[in-house]
Write an enzyme that holds these catalytic residues in place. Structure first.
Site, PDB file in Angstrom:
ATOM      1  N   CYS A   1       0.846  -1.184   0.000  1.00  0.00           N
ATOM      2  CA  CYS A   1       0.000   0.000   0.000  1.00  0.00           C
ATOM      3  C   CYS A   1       0.891   1.247   0.000  1.00  0.00           C
ATOM      4  O   CYS A   1       1.958   1.251   0.603  1.00  0.00           O
ATOM      5  CB  CYS A   1      -0.937   0.087   1.190  1.00  0.00           C
ATOM      6  SG  CYS A   1      -2.052  -1.292   1.347  1.00  0.00           S
TER       7      CYS A   1
ATOM      8  N   ARG B   1       3.744  -0.601  -4.691  1.00  0.00           N
ATOM      9  CA  ARG B   1       3.454  -0.956  -3.293  1.00  0.00           C
ATOM     10  C   ARG B   1       2.082  -1.606  -3.136  1.00  0.00           C
ATOM     11  O   ARG B   1       1.716  -2.011  -2.033  1.00  0.00           O
ATOM     12  CB  ARG B   1       3.490   0.295  -2.408  1.00  0.00           C
ATOM     13  CG  ARG B   1       4.736   1.134  -2.496  1.00  0.00           C
ATOM     14  CD  ARG B   1       5.924   0.463  -1.894  1.00  0.00           C
ATOM     15  NE  ARG B   1       5.751   0.103  -0.517  1.00  0.00           N
ATOM     16  CZ  ARG B   1       6.625   0.348   0.449  1.00  0.00           C
ATOM     17  NH1 ARG B   1       7.720   0.991   0.180  1.00  0.00           N
ATOM     18  NH2 ARG B   1       6.409  -0.046   1.673  1.00  0.00           N
TER      19      ARG B   1
ATOM     20  N   TRP C   1      -3.251  -2.610  -1.482  1.00  0.00           N
ATOM     21  CA  TRP C   1      -3.049  -4.057  -1.624  1.00  0.00           C
ATOM     22  C   TRP C   1      -3.957  -4.667  -0.573  1.00  0.00           C
ATOM     23  O   TRP C   1      -3.719  -4.521   0.620  1.00  0.00           O
ATOM     24  CB  TRP C   1      -1.583  -4.391  -1.347  1.00  0.00           C
ATOM     25  CG  TRP C   1      -1.197  -5.789  -1.693  1.00  0.00           C
ATOM     26  CD1 TRP C   1      -0.745  -6.235  -2.901  1.00  0.00           C
ATOM     27  CD2 TRP C   1      -1.174  -6.925  -0.820  1.00  0.00           C
ATOM     28  NE1 TRP C   1      -0.471  -7.574  -2.831  1.00  0.00           N
ATOM     29  CE2 TRP C   1      -0.724  -8.016  -1.580  1.00  0.00           C
ATOM     30  CE3 TRP C   1      -1.508  -7.127   0.518  1.00  0.00           C
ATOM     31  CZ2 TRP C   1      -0.594  -9.293  -1.045  1.00  0.00           C
ATOM     32  CZ3 TRP C   1      -1.377  -8.393   1.052  1.00  0.00           C
ATOM     33  CH2 TRP C   1      -0.918  -9.453   0.277  1.00  0.00           C
TER      34      TRP C   1
ATOM     35  N   ASN D   1      -1.924   2.534   5.973  1.00  0.00           N
ATOM     36  CA  ASN D   1      -1.182   1.299   5.684  1.00  0.00           C
ATOM     37  C   ASN D   1      -1.038   0.557   6.997  1.00  0.00           C
ATOM     38  O   ASN D   1      -0.803   1.170   8.039  1.00  0.00           O
ATOM     39  CB  ASN D   1       0.217   1.612   5.152  1.00  0.00           C
ATOM     40  CG  ASN D   1       0.179   2.213   3.758  1.00  0.00           C
ATOM     41  OD1 ASN D   1      -0.870   2.246   3.129  1.00  0.00           O
ATOM     42  ND2 ASN D   1       1.320   2.687   3.309  1.00  0.00           N
ATOM     43  N   GLY D   2      -1.104  -0.773   6.935  1.00  0.00           N
ATOM     44  CA  GLY D   2      -0.993  -1.562   8.159  1.00  0.00           C
ATOM     45  C   GLY D   2      -2.299  -2.275   8.436  1.00  0.00           C
ATOM     46  O   GLY D   2      -3.181  -2.317   7.568  1.00  0.00           O
TER      47      GLY D   2
ATOM     48  N   GLU E   1      15.404 -19.986  -6.047  1.00  0.00           N
ATOM     49  CA  GLU E   1      15.193 -18.599  -6.443  1.00  0.00           C
ATOM     50  C   GLU E   1      14.743 -18.519  -7.910  1.00  0.00           C
ATOM     51  O   GLU E   1      13.888 -17.709  -8.256  1.00  0.00           O
ATOM     52  CB  GLU E   1      16.474 -17.787  -6.198  1.00  0.00           C
ATOM     53  CG  GLU E   1      16.492 -16.384  -6.745  1.00  0.00           C
ATOM     54  CD  GLU E   1      15.237 -15.551  -6.443  1.00  0.00           C
ATOM     55  OE1 GLU E   1      14.517 -15.841  -5.487  1.00  0.00           O
ATOM     56  OE2 GLU E   1      14.990 -14.611  -7.220  1.00  0.00           O
TER      57      GLU E   1
ATOM     58  N   LYS F   1      11.234 -16.768  -8.998  1.00  0.00           N
ATOM     59  CA  LYS F   1      11.125 -15.645  -9.935  1.00  0.00           C
ATOM     60  C   LYS F   1      10.189 -16.012 -11.073  1.00  0.00           C
ATOM     61  O   LYS F   1       9.373 -15.224 -11.511  1.00  0.00           O
ATOM     62  CB  LYS F   1      12.528 -15.310 -10.458  1.00  0.00           C
ATOM     63  CG  LYS F   1      12.764 -13.921 -10.886  1.00  0.00           C
ATOM     64  CD  LYS F   1      13.204 -12.984  -9.777  1.00  0.00           C
ATOM     65  CE  LYS F   1      12.411 -13.041  -8.518  1.00  0.00           C
ATOM     66  NZ  LYS F   1      13.109 -12.620  -7.350  1.00  0.00           N
TER      67      LYS F   1
ATOM     68  N   GLU G   1       6.415 -16.203  -9.879  1.00  0.00           N
ATOM     69  CA  GLU G   1       5.752 -14.971  -9.437  1.00  0.00           C
ATOM     70  C   GLU G   1       5.431 -14.019 -10.579  1.00  0.00           C
ATOM     71  O   GLU G   1       4.499 -13.241 -10.471  1.00  0.00           O
ATOM     72  CB  GLU G   1       6.525 -14.267  -8.313  1.00  0.00           C
ATOM     73  CG  GLU G   1       7.781 -13.558  -8.712  1.00  0.00           C
ATOM     74  CD  GLU G   1       8.465 -12.869  -7.544  1.00  0.00           C
ATOM     75  OE1 GLU G   1       7.789 -12.209  -6.755  1.00  0.00           O
ATOM     76  OE2 GLU G   1       9.698 -12.983  -7.433  1.00  0.00           O
TER      77      GLU G   1
ATOM     78  N   HIS H   1      13.342 -39.707  -5.673  1.00  0.00           N
ATOM     79  CA  HIS H   1      12.549 -40.135  -4.512  1.00  0.00           C
ATOM     80  C   HIS H   1      11.086 -39.716  -4.643  1.00  0.00           C
ATOM     81  O   HIS H   1      10.377 -39.671  -3.639  1.00  0.00           O
ATOM     82  CB  HIS H   1      13.158 -39.576  -3.221  1.00  0.00           C
ATOM     83  CG  HIS H   1      14.519 -40.135  -2.940  1.00  0.00           C
ATOM     84  ND1 HIS H   1      14.736 -41.452  -2.634  1.00  0.00           N
ATOM     85  CD2 HIS H   1      15.741 -39.553  -2.968  1.00  0.00           C
ATOM     86  CE1 HIS H   1      16.031 -41.660  -2.466  1.00  0.00           C
ATOM     87  NE2 HIS H   1      16.668 -40.515  -2.668  1.00  0.00           N
TER      88      HIS H   1
ATOM     89  N   LYS I   1       5.271  -4.837  -3.437  1.00  0.00           N
ATOM     90  CA  LYS I   1       6.601  -4.645  -2.862  1.00  0.00           C
ATOM     91  C   LYS I   1       6.464  -4.388  -1.363  1.00  0.00           C
ATOM     92  O   LYS I   1       5.568  -3.656  -0.946  1.00  0.00           O
ATOM     93  CB  LYS I   1       7.246  -3.427  -3.541  1.00  0.00           C
ATOM     94  CG  LYS I   1       8.737  -3.330  -3.374  1.00  0.00           C
ATOM     95  CD  LYS I   1       9.441  -4.153  -4.402  1.00  0.00           C
ATOM     96  CE  LYS I   1      10.955  -4.094  -4.289  1.00  0.00           C
ATOM     97  NZ  LYS I   1      11.542  -5.315  -4.858  1.00  0.00           N
TER      98      LYS I   1
HETATM   99  C1  F6R Z   1      10.523 -12.052  -4.744  1.00  0.00           C
HETATM  100  C2  F6R Z   1      10.387 -11.034  -3.743  1.00  0.00           C
HETATM  101  C3  F6R Z   1       9.961 -11.403  -2.363  1.00  0.00           C
HETATM  102  C4  F6R Z   1      10.875 -10.684  -1.357  1.00  0.00           C
HETATM  103  C5  F6R Z   1      10.368 -10.897   0.075  1.00  0.00           C
HETATM  104  C6  F6R Z   1      11.261 -10.226   1.100  1.00  0.00           C
HETATM  105  O1  F6R Z   1      10.961 -11.536  -5.956  1.00  0.00           O
HETATM  106  O2  F6R Z   1      10.634  -9.899  -4.012  1.00  0.00           O
HETATM  107  O3  F6R Z   1       9.955 -12.771  -2.145  1.00  0.00           O
HETATM  108  O4  F6R Z   1      12.177 -11.164  -1.519  1.00  0.00           O
HETATM  109  O5  F6R Z   1       9.062 -10.402   0.196  1.00  0.00           O
HETATM  110  O6  F6R Z   1      11.328  -8.852   0.883  1.00  0.00           O
HETATM  111  P1  F6R Z   1      12.463  -7.975   1.547  1.00  0.00           P
HETATM  112  O7  F6R Z   1      13.755  -8.372   0.935  1.00  0.00           O
HETATM  113  O8  F6R Z   1      12.081  -6.563   1.259  1.00  0.00           O
HETATM  114  O9  F6R Z   1      12.430  -8.293   3.022  1.00  0.00           O
END
Ligand code: F6R
Length: 601
Positions: A2, A27, A74, A100-101, A475, A479, A482, A498, A596
């Protein structure tokens, strides 16, 4: 998660708010809204489910006023609908609130308000704050907000305007970031520097528990803070010639990683300079165990980091999702070094894990990108990642910086133990070469575009690797899933036989991580098992690795020292995910259901 933006000053608020919201869209982007205080003591509100642009296009012509708030959401409490979008108001529309929160006791407060005859217009927790502020009889807006906040529990970054208090915004912070921006006869409010950095770099970062009253002429905070200049390049918040922030952020890795390493490598003694750790060699020697905590991709890089610590320092190390750790009454050991890793420095699960460790007397350091963020302020010391702003929701460059942060830390931990100066120098020299080698990987982009197109058609994929390669596979799968919405599952190559081998078929491609290390023979044997079931294979490997007569698509990345190879093996997986998503016509910067900085539990 948000975004909040606010403006008070001589200009029309709405265009500034719309621009700020567009810059905060990463956000949260399921709904957005604005409230502007008109000259005749009335508030106008426009809000809708969906993105910022359609909202802005649909704004009524007479949406004028010099004080206003904006929010991009969000969804947490209540689905993304017009009614649930912020700002929320009281029934008479005298008060508008963006938040936010999460308010933990919203349910009880809603029930109480309904019993008192209040008609609620949304399913959100935030709406109660608008009613509570409106019902307060306190004389000032700040006191009204204090009264309202005394009736709720939870977390907030909050901004409030009131028709009876024109030209004023009151903000409060408790667990969710908020900053003030000081202009010339005008003031800004934001949850993130990105929203206001083009207008001002003179900012006040509010602390938890702090309130501020903001008007065109200035601000007062409950702790008497003054503004300070932040050293940022506003261009860092623009995608420039790139189609997306994710593309820009991947391609800038050679430059940003080189910058991060500057002044931190000591070739003479084969070690690193990390002043921010606040740990002297004796204390570093006293570390008996390293525990890494992070979430999502940060956790996967944390696994790579734990591997580095074990290899270079021979200290037992492991990584755990911070979101799990904090819920299991963790045993905090005095000689364990806890490492919290986070791009944003705001991820609530990681922050609360840090607080739990500190509450129990543990020592915790941070590997954090955002300077002055909540985690950075909470830890005992740490290493700033210096990746610059990361706007794309899918993290890329910050992860590479996290890996380097772990390499720097492990090298120092190793050198106060048994890592020889010669080995230290070998690694320092390899680190110096890494930024250029990242550029070599990025130069594989044309090949990766074609591979990505092949992978994009599959509904389901495996990413496999073992030991150093396993977190790389995790990872890579993260990626991919997502941003492409394809099912991508990571597995240890050794574990395929297995169970999951049952799923391998010509429709299920496997991306295999096969570095030229001591496990290469075993890895290649496993590839034969996949090929025998007709599974298409993309192998990310090193030149010269003999894959025999296997019919695979191979992607050769440059070699580093084996310990540092995971970084160069991860970067092509970023490009694969990116190009698969763009091939599918998806919005890579704003993947569905994500945002984010996950600042809610
Ligand atoms: C994946 C991604 C998320 C963040 C996770 C932690 O691409 O961006 O999995 O890695 O939410 O976020 P931070 O690093 O900001 O604590």
């Amino acid at each position: 998660m948000c975004g909040i933006v606010g403006y008070v000053g001589p200009q029309q608020a709405a265009p500034i708010l719309v621009e700020g919201l567009a810059r905060l869209e990463h956000r949260g982007y399921d709904s957005a809204g604005l409230a502007v205080a008109g000259s005749k003591g009335s508030l106008r509100v426009a809000k809708a489910a969906g993105r910022v642009r359609p909202l802005a296009d649909a704004l009524p012509k007479r949406f004028s006023g010099h004080t206003g708030l904006g929010h991009t959401r969000w969804a947490t409490h209540g689905p993304p609908t017009d009614a649930n979008a912020h700002p929320h108001t009281d029934a008479e529309q005298r008060v508008a609130v963006v938040h936010n929160g999460i308010l933990d006791n919203a349910h009880d407060v809603r029930r109480r308000l309904v019993a008192e005859g209040v008609e609620l217009a949304s399913d959100t927790d935030t709406e109660v704050l608008a009613h509570l502020v409106a019902r307060s009889t306190a004389p000032t807006l700040q006191e009204k907000v204090v009264e309202a906040l005394a009736q709720v529990t939870g977390t907030w970054g909050l901004a409030v305007v009131h028709a009876d208090h024109p030209g004023e915004i009151v903000v409060a912070r408790h667990g969710s970031p908020l900053i003030l921006g000081v202009g010339d006869g005008e003031m800004y409010v934001a949850s993130d520097l990105a929203a206001i950095v083009r207008h001002t770099t003179s900012v006040v970062v509010l602390d938890d528990g702090e309130l501020a009253s903001v008007s065109a002429g200035g601000f007062t905070t409950t702790t008497g803070k003054v503004a300070s200049e932040v050293d940022v390049d506003p261009a860092a918040y623009d995608a420039g010639e790139h189609d997306s922030f994710m593309h820009k952020e991947m391609l800038e890795q050679p430059e940003t990683t080189a910058r991060m390493l500057q002044g931190r490598l000591d070739e003479r003694f084969g070690t690193t300079h990390l002043g921010g750790l606040h740990l002297d060699p004796r204390e570093l020697r006293g570390v008996r165990r390293v525990k890494v905590l992070g979430c999502g991709s940060a956790y996967y890089v944390g696994q790579m980091g734990a591997g580095l610590v074990e290899e270079l320092a021979r200290i037992p190390a492991d990584a755990e999702p911070a979101s799990e750790f904090r819920y299991r009454n963790p045993i905090i050991e005095p000689d364990t070094l806890y490492v919290a890793v986070s791009q944003s420095g705001e991820t609530i699960d990681t922050l609360l894990a840090v607080q739990e460790i500190r509450r129990k007397g543990g020592r915790v350091i941070g590997l954090v990108n955002v300077v002055g963020s909540a985690i950075a302020r909470e830890v005992d010391g740490g290493i700033y990642l210096h990746a610059g702003p990361e706007v794309a929701v899918a993290s890329t460059k910050a992860l590479s910086h996290m890996f380097l942060g772990f390499a720097l830390l492990s090298l120092q931990l190793g050198r106060v133990r048994d890592l020889s100066v010669a080995d230290g120098r070998r690694l320092v020299q390899a680190l110096e070469r890494l930024p250029e080698q990242v550029a070599e990987v990025l130069a594989l982009e044309p090949q990766l575009v074609e591979v990505a197109k092949e992978l994009a058609v599959a509904d389901s994929l495996f990413f496999i690797g073992r030991v150093r390669g396993f977190p790389v596979a995790r990872e890579g799968a993260q990626k991919f899933k997502e941003i492409t919405y394809r099912h991508a599952e990571a597995y240890q190559t050794s574990e395929l036989k297995h169970g999951p081998l049952a799923l391998i078929s010509p429709d299920v491609p496997t991306v295999a991580i096969v570095p030229d290390d001591e496990l290469v023979g075993r890895n290649v044997a496993a590839l034969h098992e996949v090929a025998a079931r007709g599974g298409p294979l993309v192998v990310v490997t090193h030149e010269g690795v003999d894959l025999g007569d296997l019919d695979v698509t191979r992607v050769d990345v440059p070699r580093s020292e084996v310990e540092l190879d995971p970084l160069l093996l991860t970067v092509p997986l970023q490009l694969l995910a990116y190009h698969a998503a763009t091939h599918l016509g998806l919005d890579v910067d704003k993947p569905r259901n994500l945002a984010k900085s996950v600042t809610v539990e």
